[in-house]
Motif scaffolding. Structure first.
Motif, PDB file in Angstrom:
ATOM      1  N   HIS A  47       0.765  -1.078   0.106  1.00 40.97           N
ATOM      2  CA  HIS A  47      -0.020   0.196   0.074  1.00 40.97           C
ATOM      3  C   HIS A  47       0.815   1.247  -0.014  1.00 40.97           C
ATOM      4  O   HIS A  47       1.538   1.413   0.805  1.00 40.97           O
ATOM      5  CB  HIS A  47      -0.964   0.015   1.217  1.00 40.97           C
ATOM      6  CG  HIS A  47      -2.033   1.056   1.153  1.00 40.97           C
ATOM      7  ND1 HIS A  47      -2.863   1.296   2.150  1.00 40.97           N
ATOM      8  CD2 HIS A  47      -2.440   1.981   0.201  1.00 40.97           C
ATOM      9  CE1 HIS A  47      -3.833   2.037   1.995  1.00 40.97           C
ATOM     10  NE2 HIS A  47      -3.443   2.676   0.732  1.00 40.97           N
ATOM     11  N   LEU A  48       0.832   1.941  -1.004  1.00 44.40           N
ATOM     12  CA  LEU A  48       1.759   2.929  -1.208  1.00 44.40           C
ATOM     13  C   LEU A  48       0.871   4.400  -1.280  1.00 44.40           C
ATOM     14  O   LEU A  48      -0.259   4.577  -1.661  1.00 44.40           O
ATOM     15  CB  LEU A  48       2.498   2.983  -2.677  1.00 44.40           C
ATOM     16  CG  LEU A  48       3.007   1.730  -2.928  1.00 44.40           C
ATOM     17  CD1 LEU A  48       3.610   2.069  -4.391  1.00 44.40           C
ATOM     18  CD2 LEU A  48       4.269   1.344  -1.923  1.00 44.40           C
ATOM     19  N   TYR A  49       1.606   5.470  -0.531  1.00 44.67           N
ATOM     20  CA  TYR A  49       0.859   6.642  -0.261  1.00 44.67           C
ATOM     21  C   TYR A  49       1.796   7.871  -0.992  1.00 44.67           C
ATOM     22  O   TYR A  49       2.907   7.885  -0.759  1.00 44.67           O
ATOM     23  CB  TYR A  49       0.895   7.185   1.062  1.00 44.67           C
ATOM     24  CG  TYR A  49      -0.074   6.159   2.217  1.00 44.67           C
ATOM     25  CD1 TYR A  49      -1.327   6.803   2.434  1.00 44.67           C
ATOM     26  CD2 TYR A  49       0.165   4.779   2.432  1.00 44.67           C
ATOM     27  CE1 TYR A  49      -2.140   5.991   2.978  1.00 44.67           C
ATOM     28  CE2 TYR A  49      -0.746   4.122   3.194  1.00 44.67           C
ATOM     29  CZ  TYR A  49      -1.877   4.612   3.571  1.00 44.67           C
ATOM     30  OH  TYR A  49      -2.752   3.778   4.333  1.00 44.67           O
ATOM     31  N   PHE A  50       1.038   8.676  -1.595  1.00 44.72           N
ATOM     32  CA  PHE A  50       1.904   9.589  -2.253  1.00 44.72           C
ATOM     33  C   PHE A  50       0.952  11.020  -2.253  1.00 44.72           C
ATOM     34  O   PHE A  50      -0.359  11.022  -1.950  1.00 44.72           O
ATOM     35  CB  PHE A  50       1.756   9.678  -3.884  1.00 44.72           C
ATOM     36  CG  PHE A  50       2.369   8.340  -4.533  1.00 44.72           C
ATOM     37  CD1 PHE A  50       3.773   8.459  -4.791  1.00 44.72           C
ATOM     38  CD2 PHE A  50       1.631   7.187  -4.641  1.00 44.72           C
ATOM     39  CE1 PHE A  50       4.314   7.204  -5.371  1.00 44.72           C
ATOM     40  CE2 PHE A  50       2.091   5.935  -4.965  1.00 44.72           C
ATOM     41  CZ  PHE A  50       3.439   5.963  -5.574  1.00 44.72           C
ATOM     42  N   GLY A  51       1.769  12.291  -2.064  1.00 45.13           N
ATOM     43  CA  GLY A  51       1.136  13.448  -1.438  1.00 45.13           C
ATOM     44  C   GLY A  51       2.174  14.608  -1.575  1.00 45.13           C
ATOM     45  O   GLY A  51       3.174  14.608  -2.096  1.00 45.13           O
ATOM     46  N   ASP A  52       1.783  15.536  -0.670  1.00 47.50           N
ATOM     47  CA  ASP A  52       2.886  16.547  -0.664  1.00 47.50           C
ATOM     48  C   ASP A  52       3.893  16.275   0.539  1.00 47.50           C
ATOM     49  O   ASP A  52       4.005  15.119   0.787  1.00 47.50           O
ATOM     50  CB  ASP A  52       2.039  17.979   0.082  1.00 47.50           C
ATOM     51  CG  ASP A  52       1.436  17.671   1.303  1.00 47.50           C
ATOM     52  OD1 ASP A  52       1.802  16.753   2.183  1.00 47.50           O
ATOM     53  OD2 ASP A  52       1.099  18.911   1.857  1.00 47.50           O
ATOM     54  N   THR A  59      -4.001  16.057   0.411  1.00 44.71           N
ATOM     55  CA  THR A  59      -3.080  15.806  -0.840  1.00 44.71           C
ATOM     56  C   THR A  59      -2.935  14.396  -1.445  1.00 44.71           C
ATOM     57  O   THR A  59      -2.026  14.301  -2.224  1.00 44.71           O
ATOM     58  CB  THR A  59      -1.837  16.427  -0.544  1.00 44.71           C
ATOM     59  OG1 THR A  59      -1.070  15.750   0.336  1.00 44.71           O
ATOM     60  CG2 THR A  59      -2.045  18.031   0.033  1.00 44.71           C
ATOM     61  N   LEU A  60      -3.591  13.275  -0.645  1.00 42.26           N
ATOM     62  CA  LEU A  60      -3.054  11.833  -0.601  1.00 42.26           C
ATOM     63  C   LEU A  60      -3.623  11.159  -1.814  1.00 42.26           C
ATOM     64  O   LEU A  60      -4.855  10.848  -1.985  1.00 42.26           O
ATOM     65  CB  LEU A  60      -3.359  11.265   0.519  1.00 42.26           C
ATOM     66  CG  LEU A  60      -2.582  12.037   1.793  1.00 42.26           C
ATOM     67  CD1 LEU A  60      -2.872  11.208   3.122  1.00 42.26           C
ATOM     68  CD2 LEU A  60      -0.917  11.464   1.564  1.00 42.26           C
ATOM     69  N   LEU A  61      -2.903  10.560  -2.694  1.00 45.69           N
ATOM     70  CA  LEU A  61      -3.247   9.637  -3.625  1.00 45.69           C
ATOM     71  C   LEU A  61      -2.490   8.211  -3.022  1.00 45.69           C
ATOM     72  O   LEU A  61      -1.232   8.080  -3.233  1.00 45.69           O
ATOM     73  CB  LEU A  61      -3.130   9.789  -5.105  1.00 45.69           C
ATOM     74  CG  LEU A  61      -3.619   9.139  -6.097  1.00 45.69           C
ATOM     75  CD1 LEU A  61      -2.786   7.794  -6.366  1.00 45.69           C
ATOM     76  CD2 LEU A  61      -5.000   8.768  -5.836  1.00 45.69           C
ATOM     77  N   THR A  62      -3.409   7.131  -2.827  1.00 44.34           N
ATOM     78  CA  THR A  62      -3.016   6.000  -2.541  1.00 44.34           C
ATOM     79  C   THR A  62      -3.213   4.997  -3.615  1.00 44.34           C
ATOM     80  O   THR A  62      -4.107   4.901  -4.075  1.00 44.34           O
ATOM     81  CB  THR A  62      -3.240   5.458  -0.918  1.00 44.34           C
ATOM     82  OG1 THR A  62      -4.619   4.789  -1.103  1.00 44.34           O
ATOM     83  CG2 THR A  62      -3.642   6.573  -0.238  1.00 44.34           C
ATOM     84  N   VAL A  63      -2.375   3.571  -3.589  1.00 41.18           N
ATOM     85  CA  VAL A  63      -2.692   2.890  -4.261  1.00 41.18           C
ATOM     86  C   VAL A  63      -2.362   1.504  -3.823  1.00 41.18           C
ATOM     87  O   VAL A  63      -1.662   1.278  -2.757  1.00 41.18           O
ATOM     88  CB  VAL A  63      -1.614   2.879  -5.454  1.00 41.18           C
ATOM     89  CG1 VAL A  63      -1.763   4.096  -6.368  1.00 41.18           C
ATOM     90  CG2 VAL A  63      -0.248   2.753  -5.349  1.00 41.18           C
TER      91      VAL A  63
END
Length: 341
Positions: A47-52, A59-63
């Protein structure tokens, strides 16, 4: 009414491979990989979290990487596209960058505002929307990204619904959001005014667009390339508890509170008014620095305490990730046009 839902906390999508997600969301879009962990409900996948820079809610898009699953299909109950905010002057930068990398961006307009549409590496439908509101902690990893061109957080997500009036009622009467725009099969719902919120930096992720621009029988299916669920934000666990009580009083089946280490979550659905979309209400804290410091966010695999005794086995079973060399993916298919929702 409990404390207002302060907008989007995060959006979780299903992707193909974890590495391709890193290469795209971090390498191409310039988001920070703020956390590498496992799906707490299925720890055999990342589970990966991308954001600021700090992983600020909004700001978070997770995949969830699911490389062996069949591609998903946007439709009733399955949202698309995911839109990110950019500063107004950054639109030419992104149009040029995405075009040079083969993503064939399409400039459209929604409610009088430009929207740059394109598809991610796994055909996830994405968009960039100029907005004057920006995050206070943009992530600028290296050239060509600067604070003026970095993504500023989530802007909105589009939810295909079976009936605009019924879905509008759900967002207004149940969630407390207001109707901002109504135009040609699209309605934009807006989170409560920032002045009424108890959450910091509530400007990001404040919209959900409801759409009936789809065949009535087109039910979405989950798989790589589509959104898995939408998460709304609340400031505290107490506010979350109040929302759980309210939703159950309204007749919704709501999950128990689940500890996700970086926030606490509850989940629910409204099959009739929103086509069965999965919703989450997540707390703002404690945040992503509970298990690693700011400077090394996303550098190492983190597992929750209940899975710590399986760390060695999980490390061996999960694919290796290259977090330092952010490669450009193969050129996107120019004939793969984004959906029109």
């Amino acid at each position: 009414m409990p404390a207002p839902l302060a907008g989007l906390h995060h959006i979780t999508a299903i992707t193909g491979t974890a590495q391709a997600a890193i290469d795209f969301y971090a390498g191409i879009l310039g988001l920070r990989l703020v956390k590498v962990t496992v799906n707490f409900d299925d720890p055999t996948m990342h589970h990966l979290y991308f954001g600021d820079a700090r992983g600020t809610p909004g700001t978070l898009l997770t995949v969830f990487p699911q490389p062996r699953s069949l591609p998903g299909q946007a439709g009733l109950g399955v949202p698309a596209p995911v839109a990110f905010s950019i500063l107004p002057d950054a639109l030419p930068f992104w149009r040029t960058r995405l075009g040079e990398l083969g993503y064939t961006p399409v400039l459209t307009h929604r409610f009088g505002t430009p929207m740059l549409r394109f598809q991610a590496h796994d055909l996830t439908s994405c968009a960039l929307v100029p907005s004057p509101d920006g995050t206070t902690t943009p992530w600028t990893p290296a050239a060509p990204f600067q604070s003026t061109t970095a993504l500023q957080g989530l802007h909105s997500v589009t939810l295909p619904v079976p009936d605009l009036d019924a879905s509008t009622s759900f967002f207004a009467d149940v969630l407390g959001w207001s109707l901002m725009h109504d135009e040609d099969g699209l309605r934009r719902m807006k989170a409560p005014s920032r002045r009424s919120l108890q959450a910091p930096r509530a400007c990001a992720g404040r919209f959900v667009d409801l759409s009936d621009r789809h065949p009535p029988s087109q039910t979405g299916t989950r798989g790589p390339g589509v959104v898995h669920h939408i998460a709304f934000r609340v400031p505290t666990a107490a506010a979350q508890h109040a929302w759980r009580e309210r939703l159950m009083h309204e007749g919704f089946q709501v999950s128990e509170v689940r500890d996700r280490t970086y926030f606490k979550s509850i989940y629910f659905q409204d099959p009739t008014r929103t086509g069965g979309a999965l919703f989450e209400i997540a707390t703002d804290g404690p945040g992503f620095m509970v298990d690693e410091p700011f400077d090394t966010l996303g550098h190492a695999l983190q597992v929750p305490e209940q899975l710590e005794d399986r760390r060695s086995d999980l490390t061996v079973a999960l694919p290796d990730l290259d977090r330092t060399v952010l490669k450009a993916p193969p050129t996107a298919d120019p004939d793969a046009n984004p959906p029109v929702y």
